[in-house]
Design a protein around this motif. Structure first.
Motif, PDB file in Angstrom:
ATOM      1  N   SER A   1       0.808  -1.223   0.000  1.00  0.00           N
ATOM      2  CA  SER A   1       0.000   0.000   0.000  1.00  0.00           C
ATOM      3  C   SER A   1       0.841   1.273   0.000  1.00  0.00           C
ATOM      4  N   ASN A   2       2.181   1.112  -0.027  1.00  0.00           N
ATOM      5  CA  ASN A   2       3.098   2.261  -0.013  1.00  0.00           C
ATOM      6  C   ASN A   2       2.839   3.153   1.202  1.00  0.00           C
ATOM      7  N   ARG A   3       2.682   2.506   2.368  1.00  0.00           N
ATOM      8  CA  ARG A   3       2.409   3.275   3.593  1.00  0.00           C
ATOM      9  C   ARG A   3       3.424   2.960   4.684  1.00  0.00           C
ATOM     10  N   LEU A   4       3.717   3.971   5.460  1.00  0.00           N
ATOM     11  CA  LEU A   4       4.558   3.834   6.640  1.00  0.00           C
ATOM     12  C   LEU A   4       3.739   4.252   7.850  1.00  0.00           C
ATOM     13  N   PHE A   5       3.579   3.336   8.806  1.00  0.00           N
ATOM     14  CA  PHE A   5       2.857   3.613  10.037  1.00  0.00           C
ATOM     15  C   PHE A   5       3.890   3.862  11.141  1.00  0.00           C
ATOM     16  N   ILE A   6       3.728   4.956  11.850  1.00  0.00           N
ATOM     17  CA  ILE A   6       4.688   5.351  12.880  1.00  0.00           C
ATOM     18  C   ILE A   6       3.964   5.488  14.210  1.00  0.00           C
ATOM     19  N   ALA A   7       4.456   4.768  15.231  1.00  0.00           N
ATOM     20  CA  ALA A   7       3.953   4.973  16.590  1.00  0.00           C
ATOM     21  C   ALA A   7       4.671   6.197  17.157  1.00  0.00           C
ATOM     22  N   ASP A   8       4.019   7.334  17.057  1.00  0.00           N
ATOM     23  CA  ASP A   8       4.571   8.598  17.568  1.00  0.00           C
ATOM     24  C   ASP A   8       4.290   8.631  19.071  1.00  0.00           C
ATOM     25  N   SER A   9       5.072   7.841  19.789  1.00  0.00           N
ATOM     26  CA  SER A   9       4.692   7.399  21.137  1.00  0.00           C
ATOM     27  C   SER A   9       4.433   8.540  22.112  1.00  0.00           C
ATOM     28  N   ASN A  10       5.339   9.513  22.192  1.00  0.00           N
ATOM     29  CA  ASN A  10       5.151  10.569  23.187  1.00  0.00           C
ATOM     30  C   ASN A  10       4.215  11.674  22.736  1.00  0.00           C
ATOM     31  N   HIS A  11       3.757  11.589  21.495  1.00  0.00           N
ATOM     32  CA  HIS A  11       2.651  12.430  21.061  1.00  0.00           C
ATOM     33  C   HIS A  11       1.331  11.662  21.138  1.00  0.00           C
ATOM     34  N   ASN A  12       1.407  10.426  21.604  1.00  0.00           N
ATOM     35  CA  ASN A  12       0.205   9.613  21.850  1.00  0.00           C
ATOM     36  C   ASN A  12      -0.688   9.512  20.611  1.00  0.00           C
ATOM     37  N   ARG A  13      -0.037   9.153  19.495  1.00  0.00           N
ATOM     38  CA  ARG A  13      -0.791   9.073  18.241  1.00  0.00           C
ATOM     39  C   ARG A  13      -0.081   8.140  17.263  1.00  0.00           C
ATOM     40  N   ILE A  14      -0.786   7.802  16.188  1.00  0.00           N
ATOM     41  CA  ILE A  14      -0.237   7.029  15.088  1.00  0.00           C
ATOM     42  C   ILE A  14      -0.186   7.943  13.865  1.00  0.00           C
ATOM     43  N   VAL A  15       0.968   8.012  13.228  1.00  0.00           N
ATOM     44  CA  VAL A  15       1.142   8.823  12.023  1.00  0.00           C
ATOM     45  C   VAL A  15       1.247   7.885  10.824  1.00  0.00           C
ATOM     46  N   ILE A  16       0.504   8.194   9.762  1.00  0.00           N
ATOM     47  CA  ILE A  16       0.577   7.426   8.521  1.00  0.00           C
ATOM     48  C   ILE A  16       1.146   8.325   7.430  1.00  0.00           C
ATOM     49  N   ALA A  17       2.197   7.837   6.769  1.00  0.00           N
ATOM     50  CA  ALA A  17       2.805   8.571   5.662  1.00  0.00           C
ATOM     51  C   ALA A  17       3.053   7.599   4.517  1.00  0.00           C
ATOM     52  N   SER A  18       3.349   8.139   3.349  1.00  0.00           N
ATOM     53  CA  SER A  18       3.827   7.288   2.258  1.00  0.00           C
ATOM     54  C   SER A  18       5.265   6.894   2.575  1.00  0.00           C
ATOM     55  N   LEU A  19       5.765   5.892   1.871  1.00  0.00           N
ATOM     56  CA  LEU A  19       7.120   5.416   2.150  1.00  0.00           C
ATOM     57  C   LEU A  19       8.188   6.447   1.807  1.00  0.00           C
ATOM     58  N   ASP A  20       7.819   7.466   1.009  1.00  0.00           N
ATOM     59  CA  ASP A  20       8.776   8.539   0.737  1.00  0.00           C
ATOM     60  C   ASP A  20       8.538   9.757   1.625  1.00  0.00           C
ATOM     61  N   GLY A  21       7.615   9.623   2.622  1.00  0.00           N
ATOM     62  CA  GLY A  21       7.506  10.649   3.646  1.00  0.00           C
ATOM     63  C   GLY A  21       6.400  11.669   3.480  1.00  0.00           C
ATOM     64  N   GLN A  22       5.418  11.428   2.625  1.00  0.00           N
ATOM     65  CA  GLN A  22       4.293  12.360   2.482  1.00  0.00           C
ATOM     66  C   GLN A  22       3.209  12.015   3.506  1.00  0.00           C
ATOM     67  N   LEU A  23       2.880  12.962   4.354  1.00  0.00           N
ATOM     68  CA  LEU A  23       1.885  12.726   5.403  1.00  0.00           C
ATOM     69  C   LEU A  23       0.530  12.381   4.800  1.00  0.00           C
ATOM     70  N   GLN A  24      -0.117  11.333   5.336  1.00  0.00           N
ATOM     71  CA  GLN A  24      -1.445  10.939   4.881  1.00  0.00           C
ATOM     72  C   GLN A  24      -2.504  11.111   5.971  1.00  0.00           C
TER      73      GLN A  24
END
Length: 524
Positions: A172-195
């Motif tokens: 799916s060309n997605r990168l899921f990031i556990a932004d732990s100390n911001h208490n959230r999940i960030v989804i971006a493309s594999l080249d770094g575009q925020l989704q």
């Protein structure tokens, strides 16, 4: 000694008239992590009567450095002074022999309470509520507020804050990031575009849409079709995100830390051997869990690195049952049959704070952090747990043998690895406290360093990291959660070049501000 979270050194005589709670801890220790929220409750409820001091007495070499302790203080959002007891001088003076250990000192300088191991705020609250009237009456209680100069007040905002785990999905060309100390999940493309950003940023456990849902320092993730599973670590929950409908739902846990008995679902209080259940399983939504740290899907199940009880758990994806899959609950590095029929029974496999999972399709590979080992857990439950690299063959000191040594299985050493990622016969390892990415041959156990100088830093060439804790693979590249640097790094496995991935469109969140001084407040 070096002091953190305060303007300068403290002495007990400076705190005469206060209750002082000494918390002996080390920042790798899951039991020490568990009592930090309890300490915070006490600090807030008894702000004018109680001072907590963390005595950081390191286990690992990496933990002796004041800069690393400072990062841990920020990561755990600690609001009390911490002294770096890296030579164990205070530890020895108080005859401490385990983490965590707590001493309570009264306003007149007397030690009035000692507790080894985890505790709840309520235990100390009862003591304080009973004692405070006496010390008020004698005039020995000083209730002047103290305001400490916390590290958090001097931090710059960053788009990511101590990212814990990452999950790269090539399809799916997605990168899921556990932004732990911001208490959230960030989804971006594999080249770094925020989704997408999932979570309000506020600590909590609310389900709902992406904007209003809440997490508490999430870590591991697993993707099954259009569902993202999240280990909501400090909520002691498992969450499920419907990526199509953009909804978050709690699917396992009670929102509190499971007790030692609850590490064995179905076990009744004072149960005899004859009354033990055939299998230790419960319904996910009515079963308490304990610090889930990493997830891995396989066939019809989700495997969980349950760091708190030192076990690997398994939950059916249809959410009908959950329970331990491997580990007798004793903190150790011991190979053997996967799961005992009696809790804590010896002769079975033991883990030590498992924190990362990956698989070759036949077995799980586990980053067993406190024993600096990589373990192998077969998906055939009749097969035994083994150690790919680590300390299981040692007669003693299995949790205290570590290092930074490449080479064959019997020679190589790691230091508190927090994640693993299997790619084409190699188990890539976030050798967290060595600030390196290492490659472990899944067949032979031979270890080589593929990136990292060992010194903390942010350079791409030569590559430097600062306690990397998450790994995932897509398109020939390893995506790395470079935790203390608040960055995502990318390692090209062919060229061995490292780059830093910028998440385009992700804005920094505000940092903690120093409160305005209150009249009569003492500042330290």
């Amino acid at each position: 000694m070096e002091w953190i979270n305060t303007k300068g050194p403290l002495e007990l005589k400076d705190l005469k008239g206060k209750f002082v709670l000494l918390d002996f801890w080390t920042y790798c220790c899951i039991n020490c992590m568990h009592i930090l929220p309890e300490l915070k409750k006490l600090e807030h409820d008894y702000a004018n009567q109680l001072v907590v001091i963390g005595v950081h007495s390191a286990k690992f070499e990496n933990e002796k450095e004041a800069e690393n302790i400072s990062e841990a203080v920020l990561r755990y959002e600690i609001e009390h002074p911490v002294v770096n007891d890296n030579q164990l001088k205070i530890w020895s003076t108080y005859y401490v022999n385990s983490w965590p250990t707590m001493f309570l000192i009264d306003p007149e300088g007397n030690v009035v309470f000692l507790h080894r191991g985890e505790f709840k705020a309520e235990e100390v609250r009862k003591l304080l509520d009973g004692a405070i009237p006496y010390y008020r009456k004698t005039g020995s209680l000083d209730e002047t507020p103290i305001q400490f100069d916390l590290l958090a007040y001097s931090q710059e905002p960053t788009p990511l804050r101590f990212p814990g785990k990452v999950l790269a999905d090539e399809k799916s060309n997605r990168l899921f990031i556990a932004d732990s100390n911001h208490n959230r999940i960030v989804i971006a493309s594999l080249d770094g575009q925020l989704q997408e950003v999932i979570g309000s940023g506020e600590i909590g456990s609310a389900d709902g849409d992406y904007a209003t849902t809440q997490f508490d320092h999430p870590q591991g993730m697993a993707l099954v079709e259009d569902t993202l599973y999240v280990a909501d670590t400090e909520n002691h929950l498992l969450r499920k995100i419907n990526l199509k409908e953009k909804k978050v739902e709690t699917i396992a846990g009670l929102g509190r830390q499971g007790t030692s008995n609850e590490s064995w679902p179905g076990l009744r209080e004072n149960a005899s051997v004859n009354s033990l259940p055939h299998r230790f399983v419960g319904r996910p939504k009515t079963t308490a869990i304990n610090s889930p740290w990493a997830l891995w899907p396989h066939r019809d199940s989700l495997y969980i690195a349950m760091a708190g009880p030192h076990q690997i758990w398994k939950m059916k994806l249809n959410e009908t049952q959950i329970g331990p899959y491997a580990g007798n609950g004793r903190e150790d590095i011991v190979d053997g049959p996967q799961l005992p029929s009696i809790p804590y029974q010896q002769g079975y496999s033991s883990f030590a704070q498992p924190s990362g999972l990956t698989s070759d399709g036949n077995s799980l590979f586990v980053a067993d952090s406190e024993g600096s080992s990589i373990r192998i857990v077969p998906f055939d439950s009749d097969d035994a747990v083994n150690t790919l690299i680590g300390t299981s063959n040692l007669p003693a000191n299995r949790l205290f043998t570590f290092g930074d040594v490449d080479g064959p299985r019997g020679v190589a050493k790691l230091q508190h690895p927090l994640d693993v990622c299997y790619v084409d016969g190699i188990v890539y390892t976030a050798d967290t406290y060595n600030n390196k990415i290492k490659a472990v041959d899944a067949a032979t156990g031979n270890v080589i360093t593929v990136a990292g100088t060992g010194k903390p830093g942010t350079a791409d060439k030569p590559a430097q990291f600062d306690e990397p804790a998450g790994l995932s693979y897509a398109n020939g590249k390893l995506y790395i959660a470079d935790t203390n640097n608040h960055l995502i790094r990318v390692l090209d496995l062919k060229s061995k070049e490292v780059s830093t991935l910028k998440i385009e469109g992700l804005k920094p969140l505000p940092v903690k501000k120093k409160p305005e001084s209150v009249a009569g407040t003492t500042e330290k």
